[in-house]
Design an enzyme around this catalytic site. Structure first.
Site, PDB file in Angstrom:
ATOM      1  N   ASN A 167       0.862  -1.182   0.000  1.00  0.00           N
ATOM      2  CA  ASN A 167       0.000   0.000   0.000  1.00  0.00           C
ATOM      3  C   ASN A 167       0.897   1.231   0.000  1.00  0.00           C
ATOM      4  O   ASN A 167       1.423   1.625   1.035  1.00  0.00           O
ATOM      5  CB  ASN A 167      -0.898  -0.039   1.256  1.00  0.00           C
ATOM      6  CG  ASN A 167      -1.783   1.196   1.359  1.00  0.00           C
ATOM      7  OD1 ASN A 167      -1.845   2.000   0.436  1.00  0.00           O
ATOM      8  ND2 ASN A 167      -2.456   1.333   2.487  1.00  0.00           N
ATOM      9  N   TRP A 168       1.062   1.798  -1.179  1.00  0.00           N
ATOM     10  CA  TRP A 168       2.016   2.910  -1.297  1.00  0.00           C
ATOM     11  C   TRP A 168       1.472   4.221  -0.731  1.00  0.00           C
ATOM     12  O   TRP A 168       2.214   5.182  -0.575  1.00  0.00           O
ATOM     13  CB  TRP A 168       2.430   3.107  -2.764  1.00  0.00           C
ATOM     14  CG  TRP A 168       3.230   1.982  -3.322  1.00  0.00           C
ATOM     15  CD1 TRP A 168       3.553   0.803  -2.705  1.00  0.00           C
ATOM     16  CD2 TRP A 168       3.820   1.919  -4.627  1.00  0.00           C
ATOM     17  NE1 TRP A 168       4.299   0.020  -3.544  1.00  0.00           N
ATOM     18  CE2 TRP A 168       4.478   0.674  -4.727  1.00  0.00           C
ATOM     19  CE3 TRP A 168       3.844   2.790  -5.721  1.00  0.00           C
ATOM     20  CZ2 TRP A 168       5.158   0.283  -5.885  1.00  0.00           C
ATOM     21  CZ3 TRP A 168       4.520   2.406  -6.876  1.00  0.00           C
ATOM     22  CH2 TRP A 168       5.178   1.159  -6.946  1.00  0.00           C
ATOM     23  N   LYS A 169       0.183   4.279  -0.504  1.00  0.00           N
ATOM     24  CA  LYS A 169      -0.450   5.498   0.031  1.00  0.00           C
ATOM     25  C   LYS A 169      -0.082   6.711  -0.843  1.00  0.00           C
ATOM     26  O   LYS A 169       0.130   6.546  -2.037  1.00  0.00           O
ATOM     27  CB  LYS A 169      -0.075   5.696   1.507  1.00  0.00           C
ATOM     28  CG  LYS A 169      -0.302   4.421   2.320  1.00  0.00           C
ATOM     29  CD  LYS A 169      -0.192   4.622   3.801  1.00  0.00           C
ATOM     30  CE  LYS A 169      -0.407   3.286   4.498  1.00  0.00           C
ATOM     31  NZ  LYS A 169      -0.447   3.402   5.954  1.00  0.00           N
ATOM     32  N   HIS A 207      -9.846   1.316   4.174  1.00  0.00           N
ATOM     33  CA  HIS A 207      -8.602   1.519   4.924  1.00  0.00           C
ATOM     34  C   HIS A 207      -8.885   2.510   6.061  1.00  0.00           C
ATOM     35  O   HIS A 207      -9.650   3.460   5.894  1.00  0.00           O
ATOM     36  CB  HIS A 207      -7.505   2.044   4.002  1.00  0.00           C
ATOM     37  CG  HIS A 207      -6.163   2.014   4.674  1.00  0.00           C
ATOM     38  ND1 HIS A 207      -5.772   2.975   5.585  1.00  0.00           N
ATOM     39  CD2 HIS A 207      -5.154   1.119   4.604  1.00  0.00           C
ATOM     40  CE1 HIS A 207      -4.572   2.669   6.037  1.00  0.00           C
ATOM     41  NE2 HIS A 207      -4.174   1.553   5.464  1.00  0.00           N
ATOM     42  N   GLU A 225      -7.291   4.879   7.196  1.00  0.00           N
ATOM     43  CA  GLU A 225      -7.010   6.292   6.882  1.00  0.00           C
ATOM     44  C   GLU A 225      -8.182   6.912   6.116  1.00  0.00           C
ATOM     45  O   GLU A 225      -8.491   8.084   6.273  1.00  0.00           O
ATOM     46  CB  GLU A 225      -5.697   6.398   6.089  1.00  0.00           C
ATOM     47  CG  GLU A 225      -4.504   6.149   7.006  1.00  0.00           C
ATOM     48  CD  GLU A 225      -3.284   5.559   6.339  1.00  0.00           C
ATOM     49  OE1 GLU A 225      -3.178   5.588   5.100  1.00  0.00           O
ATOM     50  OE2 GLU A 225      -2.414   5.040   7.077  1.00  0.00           O
ATOM     51  N   GLU A 251      -6.356  -4.846  10.043  1.00  0.00           N
ATOM     52  CA  GLU A 251      -5.327  -3.836  10.315  1.00  0.00           C
ATOM     53  C   GLU A 251      -5.669  -3.080  11.597  1.00  0.00           C
ATOM     54  O   GLU A 251      -6.454  -2.123  11.556  1.00  0.00           O
ATOM     55  CB  GLU A 251      -5.252  -2.846   9.160  1.00  0.00           C
ATOM     56  CG  GLU A 251      -4.858  -3.468   7.837  1.00  0.00           C
ATOM     57  CD  GLU A 251      -4.173  -2.450   6.941  1.00  0.00           C
ATOM     58  OE1 GLU A 251      -3.020  -2.680   6.580  1.00  0.00           O
ATOM     59  OE2 GLU A 251      -4.781  -1.410   6.644  1.00  0.00           O
ATOM     60  N   GLY A 256       1.602   2.314  10.678  1.00  0.00           N
ATOM     61  CA  GLY A 256       2.561   3.409  10.572  1.00  0.00           C
ATOM     62  C   GLY A 256       3.158   3.824  11.907  1.00  0.00           C
ATOM     63  O   GLY A 256       3.813   4.855  12.009  1.00  0.00           O
ATOM     64  N   SER A 279       2.532  -2.110  10.290  1.00  0.00           N
ATOM     65  CA  SER A 279       3.968  -2.114  10.595  1.00  0.00           C
ATOM     66  C   SER A 279       4.661  -3.454  10.366  1.00  0.00           C
ATOM     67  O   SER A 279       5.575  -3.817  11.116  1.00  0.00           O
ATOM     68  CB  SER A 279       4.228  -1.624  12.026  1.00  0.00           C
ATOM     69  OG  SER A 279       3.794  -0.292  12.166  1.00  0.00           O
ATOM     70  N   GLY A 291       2.510  -1.231   4.308  1.00  0.00           N
ATOM     71  CA  GLY A 291       2.601   0.192   4.000  1.00  0.00           C
ATOM     72  C   GLY A 291       4.045   0.613   3.820  1.00  0.00           C
ATOM     73  O   GLY A 291       4.657   0.375   2.772  1.00  0.00           O
TER      74      GLY A 291
HETATM   75  P1  PGA Z   1       2.259   0.256   7.629  1.00  0.00           P
HETATM   76  O1  PGA Z   1       0.866   0.464   6.838  1.00  0.00           O
HETATM   77  O2  PGA Z   1       2.830  -1.057   7.162  1.00  0.00           O
HETATM   78  O3  PGA Z   1       3.092   1.443   7.242  1.00  0.00           O
HETATM   79  O4  PGA Z   1       1.917   0.228   9.080  1.00  0.00           O
HETATM   80  C1  PGA Z   1      -0.011  -0.601   6.638  1.00  0.00           C
HETATM   81  C2  PGA Z   1      -1.266  -0.102   5.956  1.00  0.00           C
HETATM   82  O5  PGA Z   1      -1.686   1.024   6.251  1.00  0.00           O
HETATM   83  O6  PGA Z   1      -1.853  -0.796   5.130  1.00  0.00           O
END
Ligand code: PGA
Length: 250
Positions: A9-11, A95, A97, A167, A173, A213, A234
């Site tokens: 997930n490159w966001k 997600h 976010e 998640e 993150g 993470s 991520g």
């Molecule tokens: P992260 O993100 O690995 O940076 O914690 C995971 C995600 O948001 O899918």
């Protein structure tokens, strides 16, 4: 046998050159005989090129979001048919976010999910509790309610078109990862209530992946758990070596 899946997930990271370079490096390093489904999800402007660069490789391209409406006056949004027209057939929905910063409710997510499944997209559907929920011992209730408000309201789903990403919000993150036992415990719970709703065949075959993470040094222990079928990655997916190491940890 359940499908193993690892998705990056490159966001909102990388520009066009960085996106293309990252794809090239992943392509070079990825074992061509790998049985795991490997996805990357660049931002919308780069999806078209990403599709072209991934052609002939095992890497699939996943959209990070989609709008719940078919078309029309929704400035700044992207529809399923737009994605389809460039060859995208997988989308991430729910997600944390998106839920938190863009106020996407379960009702909106249900619409996105239902429309995406109708259009035969593969959906990565994300669920997970906040730190407060976990501290108050509400994590199972919250996850169950998220499922009841969304996936459980769809009558007919083919397990092949759905991947559930657990998640925990407190692990995204933050550098805090759920312990392998915490991940296993929640994945087993999700699989159990899915079996009650959709039957054993469905629950035995659906891939439930973990996100939050995951790093090269933590991946293999988490992926080693019975009910963990892969990961949504991520930060570590922005580096080709780390991402490939995680993919190879399955
Ligand atoms: P992260 O993100 O690995 O940076 O914690 C995971 C995600 O948001 O899918």
């Amino acid at each position: 046998m359940r499908k193993k899946v690892v998705a990056g997930n490159w966001k909102m990271n990388n520009d066009l050159i960085m996106s293309n370079d990252l794809i090239k490096s992943i392509k070079l390093k990825l074992n061509k005989k790998i049985d795991t489904d490997v996805f990357i999800s660049p931002s919308f402007p780069f999806l078209n090129e990403a599709i072209k660069h991934c052609k002939g490789s095992k890497i699939k391209v996943l959209a990070q979001n989609v709008n719940e409406n078919k078309s029309g006056a929704y400035t700044g949004e992207v529809s399923l048919s737009m994605l389809k027209s460039i060859g995208i057939d997988s989308v991430m929905i729910g997600h944390s976010e998106r839920r938190e910063y863009f106020h996407e409710t379960d009702e909106i997510l249900l619409n996105k999910l239902s429309n995406s499944l109708d259009e035969e997209f593969k959906v990565f559907f994300c669920i997970g509790e906040s730190l407060k929920d976990r501290e108050n011992d509400l994590h199972f209730d919250v996850v169950e309610q998220q499922l009841k408000n969304t996936i459980f309201r769809i009558n007919k789903i083919n397990f092949k078109n759905l991947i559930i990403a657990y998640e925990p919000v407190w692990a995204i993150g933050t550098g805090l990862t759920a312990s392998p036992d915490q991940a296993q415990e929640m994945h087993a719970f999700i699989r159990k209530i899915i079996a009650e709703k959709f039957g054993d065949d469905f629950s035995e075959n659906i891939s439930i992946i973990y996100g939050g993470s995951v790093k090269p040094n933590s991946a293999s222990e988490i992926f080693g758990k019975n009910d963990v079928d892969g990961g949504l990655i991520g930060g570590a997916s922005l580096n080709a070596e780390d991402f490939i190491e995680i993919v190879n940890s399955i």
